[in-house]
Design a protein around this motif. Structure first.
Motif, PDB file in Angstrom:
ATOM      1  N   GLU A 195      -2.727  -0.780   3.130  1.00  0.00           N
ATOM      2  CA  GLU A 195      -1.875  -1.953   3.281  1.00  0.00           C
ATOM      3  C   GLU A 195      -2.758  -3.044   3.857  1.00  0.00           C
ATOM      4  OE1 GLU A 195       2.130  -3.500   5.561  1.00  0.00           O
ATOM      5  OE2 GLU A 195       1.356  -1.524   6.015  1.00  0.00           O
ATOM      6  N   ARG A 196      -2.770  -4.175   3.186  1.00  0.00           N
ATOM      7  CA  ARG A 196      -3.603  -5.295   3.631  1.00  0.00           C
ATOM      8  C   ARG A 196      -2.719  -6.507   3.890  1.00  0.00           C
ATOM      9  NH1 ARG A 196      -6.660  -2.725  -0.343  1.00  0.00           N
ATOM     10  NH2 ARG A 196      -8.743  -2.172   0.344  1.00  0.00           N
ATOM     11  N   ASP A 197      -3.050  -7.187   4.964  1.00  0.00           N
ATOM     12  CA  ASP A 197      -2.387  -8.447   5.277  1.00  0.00           C
ATOM     13  C   ASP A 197      -3.391  -9.271   6.052  1.00  0.00           C
ATOM     14  OD1 ASP A 197      -0.468 -10.427   5.465  1.00  0.00           O
ATOM     15  OD2 ASP A 197       1.055  -9.132   6.339  1.00  0.00           O
ATOM     16  N   GLN A 198      -3.024 -10.465   6.374  1.00  0.00           N
ATOM     17  CA  GLN A 198      -3.941 -11.349   7.065  1.00  0.00           C
ATOM     18  C   GLN A 198      -4.379 -10.723   8.384  1.00  0.00           C
ATOM     19  OE1 GLN A 198      -2.406 -15.258   7.612  1.00  0.00           O
ATOM     20  NE2 GLN A 198      -4.330 -16.080   8.349  1.00  0.00           N
ATOM     21  N   GLY A 199      -5.662 -10.420   8.493  1.00  0.00           N
ATOM     22  CA  GLY A 199      -6.217  -9.908   9.733  1.00  0.00           C
ATOM     23  C   GLY A 199      -6.242  -8.399   9.893  1.00  0.00           C
ATOM     24  N   TYR A 200      -5.722  -7.635   8.938  1.00  0.00           N
ATOM     25  CA  TYR A 200      -5.786  -6.182   9.093  1.00  0.00           C
ATOM     26  C   TYR A 200      -5.736  -5.454   7.759  1.00  0.00           C
ATOM     27  CZ  TYR A 200      -0.783  -5.568   8.161  1.00  0.00           C
ATOM     28  OH  TYR A 200       0.452  -5.545   7.579  1.00  0.00           O
ATOM     29  N   THR A 201      -6.253  -4.240   7.792  1.00  0.00           N
ATOM     30  CA  THR A 201      -6.144  -3.285   6.700  1.00  0.00           C
ATOM     31  C   THR A 201      -5.884  -1.938   7.343  1.00  0.00           C
ATOM     32  OG1 THR A 201      -7.726  -4.492   5.335  1.00  0.00           O
ATOM     33  CG2 THR A 201      -7.358  -2.194   4.772  1.00  0.00           C
ATOM     34  N   THR A 202      -4.891  -1.210   6.853  1.00  0.00           N
ATOM     35  CA  THR A 202      -4.562   0.098   7.412  1.00  0.00           C
ATOM     36  C   THR A 202      -4.073   1.024   6.317  1.00  0.00           C
ATOM     37  OG1 THR A 202      -3.332   1.218   9.172  1.00  0.00           O
ATOM     38  CG2 THR A 202      -2.175  -0.507   7.978  1.00  0.00           C
ATOM     39  N   ARG A 203      -4.266   2.299   6.525  1.00  0.00           N
ATOM     40  CA  ARG A 203      -3.718   3.275   5.573  1.00  0.00           C
ATOM     41  C   ARG A 203      -2.249   3.489   5.889  1.00  0.00           C
ATOM     42  NH1 ARG A 203      -6.952   8.070   2.995  1.00  0.00           N
ATOM     43  NH2 ARG A 203      -8.911   7.025   2.589  1.00  0.00           N
ATOM     44  N   CYS A 204      -1.477   3.641   4.844  1.00  0.00           N
ATOM     45  CA  CYS A 204      -0.061   3.945   5.002  1.00  0.00           C
ATOM     46  C   CYS A 204       0.369   4.822   3.832  1.00  0.00           C
ATOM     47  CB  CYS A 204       0.776   2.666   5.098  1.00  0.00           C
ATOM     48  SG  CYS A 204       0.788   1.658   3.616  1.00  0.00           S
ATOM     49  N   PHE A 205       1.628   5.208   3.840  1.00  0.00           N
ATOM     50  CA  PHE A 205       2.151   6.040   2.772  1.00  0.00           C
ATOM     51  C   PHE A 205       2.675   5.165   1.634  1.00  0.00           C
ATOM     52  CE2 PHE A 205       2.482   8.977   6.346  1.00  0.00           C
ATOM     53  CZ  PHE A 205       1.958  10.121   5.787  1.00  0.00           C
ATOM     54  N   GLY A 206       2.194   5.443   0.436  1.00  0.00           N
ATOM     55  CA  GLY A 206       2.736   4.817  -0.753  1.00  0.00           C
ATOM     56  C   GLY A 206       3.772   5.750  -1.355  1.00  0.00           C
ATOM     57  N   VAL A 207       4.726   5.169  -2.052  1.00  0.00           N
ATOM     58  CA  VAL A 207       5.760   5.966  -2.702  1.00  0.00           C
ATOM     59  C   VAL A 207       5.951   5.451  -4.126  1.00  0.00           C
ATOM     60  CG1 VAL A 207       7.573   4.545  -1.649  1.00  0.00           C
ATOM     61  CG2 VAL A 207       8.166   6.771  -2.582  1.00  0.00           C
ATOM     62  N   ALA A 208       6.008   6.380  -5.076  1.00  0.00           N
ATOM     63  CA  ALA A 208       6.318   6.045  -6.467  1.00  0.00           C
ATOM     64  C   ALA A 208       7.720   6.578  -6.750  1.00  0.00           C
ATOM     65  CB  ALA A 208       5.311   6.686  -7.417  1.00  0.00           C
ATOM     66  N   PHE A 209       8.511   5.783  -7.454  1.00  0.00           N
ATOM     67  CA  PHE A 209       9.887   6.158  -7.760  1.00  0.00           C
ATOM     68  C   PHE A 209      10.014   6.579  -9.225  1.00  0.00           C
ATOM     69  CE2 PHE A 209      10.047   3.144  -4.244  1.00  0.00           C
ATOM     70  CZ  PHE A 209      10.797   3.863  -3.322  1.00  0.00           C
ATOM     71  N   THR A 210      11.075   7.308  -9.511  1.00  0.00           N
ATOM     72  CA  THR A 210      11.280   7.817 -10.869  1.00  0.00           C
ATOM     73  C   THR A 210      11.488   6.710 -11.898  1.00  0.00           C
ATOM     74  OG1 THR A 210      13.625   8.138 -10.395  1.00  0.00           O
ATOM     75  CG2 THR A 210      12.182  10.057 -10.123  1.00  0.00           C
ATOM     76  N   ASP A 211      11.838   5.505 -11.457  1.00  0.00           N
ATOM     77  CA  ASP A 211      12.014   4.399 -12.402  1.00  0.00           C
ATOM     78  C   ASP A 211      10.710   3.650 -12.682  1.00  0.00           C
ATOM     79  OD1 ASP A 211      11.572   2.891 -10.117  1.00  0.00           O
ATOM     80  OD2 ASP A 211      13.432   1.739 -10.278  1.00  0.00           O
ATOM     81  N   GLY A 212       9.594   4.125 -12.104  1.00  0.00           N
ATOM     82  CA  GLY A 212       8.297   3.504 -12.329  1.00  0.00           C
ATOM     83  C   GLY A 212       7.900   2.487 -11.273  1.00  0.00           C
ATOM     84  N   SER A 213       8.815   2.110 -10.391  1.00  0.00           N
ATOM     85  CA  SER A 213       8.475   1.162  -9.332  1.00  0.00           C
ATOM     86  C   SER A 213       7.743   1.893  -8.208  1.00  0.00           C
ATOM     87  CB  SER A 213       9.734   0.464  -8.802  1.00  0.00           C
ATOM     88  OG  SER A 213      10.610   1.404  -8.200  1.00  0.00           O
ATOM     89  N   ALA A 214       7.156   1.119  -7.298  1.00  0.00           N
ATOM     90  CA  ALA A 214       6.401   1.700  -6.189  1.00  0.00           C
ATOM     91  C   ALA A 214       6.652   0.893  -4.926  1.00  0.00           C
ATOM     92  CB  ALA A 214       4.913   1.724  -6.526  1.00  0.00           C
ATOM     93  N   GLY A 215       6.353   1.491  -3.804  1.00  0.00           N
ATOM     94  CA  GLY A 215       6.501   0.824  -2.517  1.00  0.00           C
ATOM     95  C   GLY A 215       5.604   1.487  -1.494  1.00  0.00           C
ATOM     96  N   ARG A 216       5.828   1.199  -0.233  1.00  0.00           N
ATOM     97  CA  ARG A 216       5.046   1.780   0.843  1.00  0.00           C
ATOM     98  C   ARG A 216       5.930   1.879   2.069  1.00  0.00           C
ATOM     99  NH1 ARG A 216       4.421  -2.759   3.652  1.00  0.00           N
ATOM    100  NH2 ARG A 216       3.836  -4.667   2.626  1.00  0.00           N
ATOM    101  N   PHE A 217       5.490   2.678   3.039  1.00  0.00           N
ATOM    102  CA  PHE A 217       6.211   2.706   4.301  1.00  0.00           C
ATOM    103  C   PHE A 217       5.274   3.037   5.443  1.00  0.00           C
ATOM    104  CE2 PHE A 217       6.569   7.160   3.145  1.00  0.00           C
ATOM    105  CZ  PHE A 217       6.655   7.858   4.331  1.00  0.00           C
ATOM    106  N   SER A 218       5.649   2.537   6.607  1.00  0.00           N
ATOM    107  CA  SER A 218       4.872   2.711   7.820  1.00  0.00           C
ATOM    108  C   SER A 218       5.269   4.002   8.513  1.00  0.00           C
ATOM    109  CB  SER A 218       5.142   1.521   8.758  1.00  0.00           C
ATOM    110  OG  SER A 218       4.762   1.832  10.083  1.00  0.00           O
ATOM    111  N   LEU A 219       4.296   4.825   8.837  1.00  0.00           N
ATOM    112  CA  LEU A 219       4.550   6.063   9.550  1.00  0.00           C
ATOM    113  C   LEU A 219       5.188   5.777  10.902  1.00  0.00           C
ATOM    114  CD1 LEU A 219       4.310   9.110   9.951  1.00  0.00           C
ATOM    115  CD2 LEU A 219       1.954   8.728  10.731  1.00  0.00           C
TER     116      LEU A 219
END
Length: 104
Positions: free
Chosen positions: A71-95
């Motif tokens: 996950e990248r944003d202004q001033g940081y990069t960190t690993r997080c969990f990505g999620v793929a959905f059955t409809d082909g879309s994707a997202g992420r979430f913070s532990l």
């Protein structure tokens, strides 16, 4: 008093810190974008479903897989969990956010 984390997989952690010590290494063990499997997948899926239920987060479809991403944003990069959905879309979430949301 410390809050505990219980998952639908029957895994229980006495504190949020203990849960984080279980989940955080998963992000480093798997290569980026490589799906989790086995017990890791079961625990991540349980955490994500509980997190979404507790926060009333709308899901576009059922989760199909989880994987580490950056996950990248202004001033940081960190690993997080990505999620793929059955409809082909994707997202992420913070532990951290997920653990705080499900802790009781």
């Amino acid at each position: 008093m410390a809050k505990s984390v219980s998952l639908g997989t029957s895994r229980r952690f006495a504190t949020i810190t203990a849960a984080k010590q279980n989940f955080a290494p998963m992000l480093e063990r798997n290569d980026l974008k490589q799906p989790f499997s086995g017990d890791d997948l079961a625990d991540i899926t349980a955490l994500y479903r509980d997190y979404c239920a507790r926060t009333n987060w709308p899901l576009p479809a059922a989760p199909a897989s989880f994987f580490p991403i950056y996950e990248r944003d202004q001033g940081y990069t960190t690993r997080c969990f990505g999620v793929a959905f059955t409809d082909g879309s994707a997202g992420r979430f913070s532990l951290d956010k997920a653990l705080r949301a499900v802790a009781v």
